[in-house]
Design a protein around this motif. Structure first.
Motif, PDB file in Angstrom:
ATOM      1  N   MET A 167     -30.208 -20.998  93.624  1.00 49.96           N
ATOM      2  CA  MET A 167     -29.701 -20.590  94.951  1.00 49.96           C
ATOM      3  C   MET A 167     -28.845 -19.330  94.834  1.00 49.96           C
ATOM      4  SD  MET A 167     -28.098 -23.935  96.742  1.00 49.96           S
ATOM      5  CE  MET A 167     -29.029 -25.084  97.731  1.00 49.96           C
ATOM      6  N   ARG A 168     -28.009 -19.325  93.795  1.00 50.53           N
ATOM      7  CA  ARG A 168     -27.066 -18.205  93.644  1.00 50.53           C
ATOM      8  C   ARG A 168     -27.833 -16.891  93.496  1.00 50.53           C
ATOM      9  NH1 ARG A 168     -24.403 -20.054  89.433  1.00 50.53           N
ATOM     10  NH2 ARG A 168     -23.321 -21.513  90.782  1.00 50.53           N
ATOM     11  N   ILE A 169     -28.916 -16.930  92.734  1.00 50.61           N
ATOM     12  CA  ILE A 169     -29.729 -15.717  92.547  1.00 50.61           C
ATOM     13  C   ILE A 169     -30.426 -15.341  93.856  1.00 50.61           C
ATOM     14  CG2 ILE A 169     -31.701 -14.731  91.320  1.00 50.61           C
ATOM     15  CD1 ILE A 169     -31.057 -16.821  89.041  1.00 50.61           C
ATOM     16  N   ASP A 170     -31.094 -16.323  94.454  1.00 47.97           N
ATOM     17  CA  ASP A 170     -31.936 -16.010  95.619  1.00 47.97           C
ATOM     18  C   ASP A 170     -31.110 -15.628  96.846  1.00 47.97           C
ATOM     19  OD1 ASP A 170     -34.027 -16.561  93.975  1.00 47.97           O
ATOM     20  OD2 ASP A 170     -34.484 -18.526  94.832  1.00 47.97           O
ATOM     21  N   LEU A 171     -29.887 -16.123  96.924  1.00 47.21           N
ATOM     22  CA  LEU A 171     -29.073 -15.855  98.123  1.00 47.21           C
ATOM     23  C   LEU A 171     -28.144 -14.655  97.962  1.00 47.21           C
ATOM     24  CD1 LEU A 171     -28.294 -19.572  99.068  1.00 47.21           C
ATOM     25  CD2 LEU A 171     -29.910 -18.029 100.189  1.00 47.21           C
ATOM     26  N   LEU A 172     -28.250 -14.009  96.786  1.00 50.83           N
ATOM     27  CA  LEU A 172     -27.381 -12.842  96.522  1.00 50.83           C
ATOM     28  C   LEU A 172     -27.421 -11.835  97.661  1.00 50.83           C
ATOM     29  CD1 LEU A 172     -27.829 -11.547  92.847  1.00 50.83           C
ATOM     30  CD2 LEU A 172     -25.733 -12.412  93.925  1.00 50.83           C
ATOM     31  N   GLU A 173     -28.654 -11.494  98.088  1.00 55.52           N
ATOM     32  CA  GLU A 173     -28.806 -10.409  99.077  1.00 55.52           C
ATOM     33  C   GLU A 173     -28.192 -10.785 100.422  1.00 55.52           C
ATOM     34  OE1 GLU A 173     -33.068 -10.149 100.689  1.00 55.52           O
ATOM     35  OE2 GLU A 173     -33.285 -11.340  98.874  1.00 55.52           O
ATOM     36  N   HIS A 174     -27.939 -12.084 100.636  1.00 58.11           N
ATOM     37  CA  HIS A 174     -27.335 -12.504 101.903  1.00 58.11           C
ATOM     38  C   HIS A 174     -25.819 -12.680 101.781  1.00 58.11           C
ATOM     39  CE1 HIS A 174     -31.310 -12.988 103.521  1.00 58.11           C
ATOM     40  NE2 HIS A 174     -31.635 -13.753 102.495  1.00 58.11           N
ATOM     41  N   GLY A 175     -25.304 -12.459 100.601  1.00 60.83           N
ATOM     42  CA  GLY A 175     -23.855 -12.567 100.406  1.00 60.83           C
ATOM     43  C   GLY A 175     -23.344 -13.993 100.502  1.00 60.83           C
ATOM     44  N   ILE A 176     -24.241 -14.951 100.295  1.00 63.22           N
ATOM     45  CA  ILE A 176     -23.818 -16.364 100.368  1.00 63.22           C
ATOM     46  C   ILE A 176     -23.320 -16.809  98.990  1.00 63.22           C
ATOM     47  CG2 ILE A 176     -24.627 -18.738 100.742  1.00 63.22           C
ATOM     48  CD1 ILE A 176     -26.570 -17.628 102.843  1.00 63.22           C
ATOM     49  N   LYS A 177     -22.105 -17.320  98.951  1.00 60.62           N
ATOM     50  CA  LYS A 177     -21.561 -17.811  97.679  1.00 60.62           C
ATOM     51  C   LYS A 177     -22.159 -19.174  97.364  1.00 60.62           C
ATOM     52  CE  LYS A 177     -16.877 -15.870  98.409  1.00 60.62           C
ATOM     53  NZ  LYS A 177     -15.431 -16.099  98.196  1.00 60.62           N
ATOM     54  N   VAL A 178     -22.368 -19.451  96.077  1.00 61.29           N
ATOM     55  CA  VAL A 178     -22.820 -20.781  95.662  1.00 61.29           C
ATOM     56  C   VAL A 178     -21.921 -21.262  94.519  1.00 61.29           C
ATOM     57  CG1 VAL A 178     -24.717 -22.192  94.789  1.00 61.29           C
ATOM     58  CG2 VAL A 178     -25.204 -20.278  96.340  1.00 61.29           C
ATOM     59  N   THR A 179     -21.267 -22.369  94.767  1.00 61.44           N
ATOM     60  CA  THR A 179     -20.364 -22.951  93.777  1.00 61.44           C
ATOM     61  C   THR A 179     -20.870 -24.341  93.414  1.00 61.44           C
ATOM     62  OG1 THR A 179     -18.445 -21.800  94.739  1.00 61.44           O
ATOM     63  CG2 THR A 179     -17.985 -23.751  93.403  1.00 61.44           C
TER      64      THR A 179
END
Ligand code: NDP
Ligand code: 8X3
Length: 252
Positions: A167-179
């Motif tokens: 998720m962290r990789i794929d959502l990078l372009e949307h600026g969504i943090k994944v913890t």
């Protein structure tokens, strides 16, 4: 501007403590669980204690149609979701691989994995549309190391670890943090559920040391959301001080 958090599994344990923590800090809350009375009690308590605005969604996160419909039909005022905490989950049984029940395996895979995926898939478009977003996945120390009789529970939590990385990789372009937060032993209803209502077996898990509490995890979740926009805690393992890893706990 007031922020909104969606927490799955808010009727007990970590989820309930997380709901209290965020309500106390002025957030709006969408709370999910299967036990309707508990959800209603929680919302009444959050309103009375903190004047919190809450929205309860009572459904089983394994139910794909119910999950997508609940999120798609959110009232407009609740569509901007800043933080999603994928917390709902369970261990069912603790048995050697050859003795374990298929029903238990399916309950864990359907909840810990598929439920998390459905919820995320439903919420992410709202985050992208709202130009906001932080997904917090509750993994486990069991997702870092496998222990005896942990087989499929450990596998689901290893998968949560992998999904969080993806998720962290794929959502990078949307600026969504994944913890991803990976707790060790915490005294909640977790062991009572795992041992199917056997209170003595559940209590034995936490004897001889001080386990984590729901509030400890709630404080950590809140901290990860309080950092500046350019800072993301990616992966965090937290255990009781008496626990080194999945297999080594110092019990008096
Ligand atoms: P609890 O049993 O206290 O709480 C679990 C919550 O998940 C409940 O609110 C329950 O609500 C909800 N839930 C379970 N299944 C479903 C479902 N199918 N649909 C919707 N909600 C569901 O356990 P914890 O608070 O300890 O566990 C929370 C998470 O933390 C889990 O993912 C667990 O694996 C993980 N974890 C727990 C640790 C521990 O030692 N306690 C350590 C590491 C990780 P309801 O029954 O009302 O649906
Ligand atoms: C819960 C912690 O060690 O019982 O995820 O698997 S453990």
């Amino acid at each position: 501007m007031q922020q909104t958090i969606l927490v799955t599994g808010a009727t007990a344990g970590f989820g309930k403590a997380i709901a209290h923590k965020f309500a106390a800090n002025g957030w709006k809350l969408i709370v999910i669980g299967r036990r309707k009375e508990r959800l209603e009690e929680l919302c009444a308590e959050l309103k009375q204690k903190y004047k919190a605005e809450t929205l309860a969604l009572c459904y089983d996160i394994r139910d794909k149609a119910a999950g997508f419909s609940a999120i798609e039909t959110l009232p407009d005022a609740w569509k901007k979701i800043d933080v999603l905490v994928n917390n709902a989950g369970l261990a069912a049984g603790r048995d050697h691989f050859e003795d374990a029940s298929l029903d238990d395996w399916e309950a864990m895979i359907d909840t810990n994995l598929k439920g998390l995926l459905y919820t995320s898939k439903a919420v992410i478009p709202l985050m992208i549309a709202g130009n906001t977003g932080h997904i917090i996945n509750i993994g486990s120390i069991a997702g870092k190391e496998v222990y005896e009789k942990g087989n499929v529970y450990c596998a689901t939590k290893h998968a949560v670890d992998a999904i969080s990385k993806g998720m962290r990789i794929d959502l990078l372009e949307h600026g969504i943090k994944v913890t991803a937060i990976h707790p060790g032993a915490a005294e909640t209803e977790f062991s009572l559920v795992r041992f199917k209502g056997d209170q003595a077996m559940a209590d034995a898990v936490y004897k001889g040391y001080e386990p984590l509490r729901g509030e400890d995890i709630a404080d950590i979740v809140f901290y990860t959301t309080s950092l500046p926009p350019h800072v993301c805690i990616n992966d965090l393992v937290v255990t009781p001080t008496a626990q080194a890893n999945s297999v080594h706990t110092f019990k008096k």
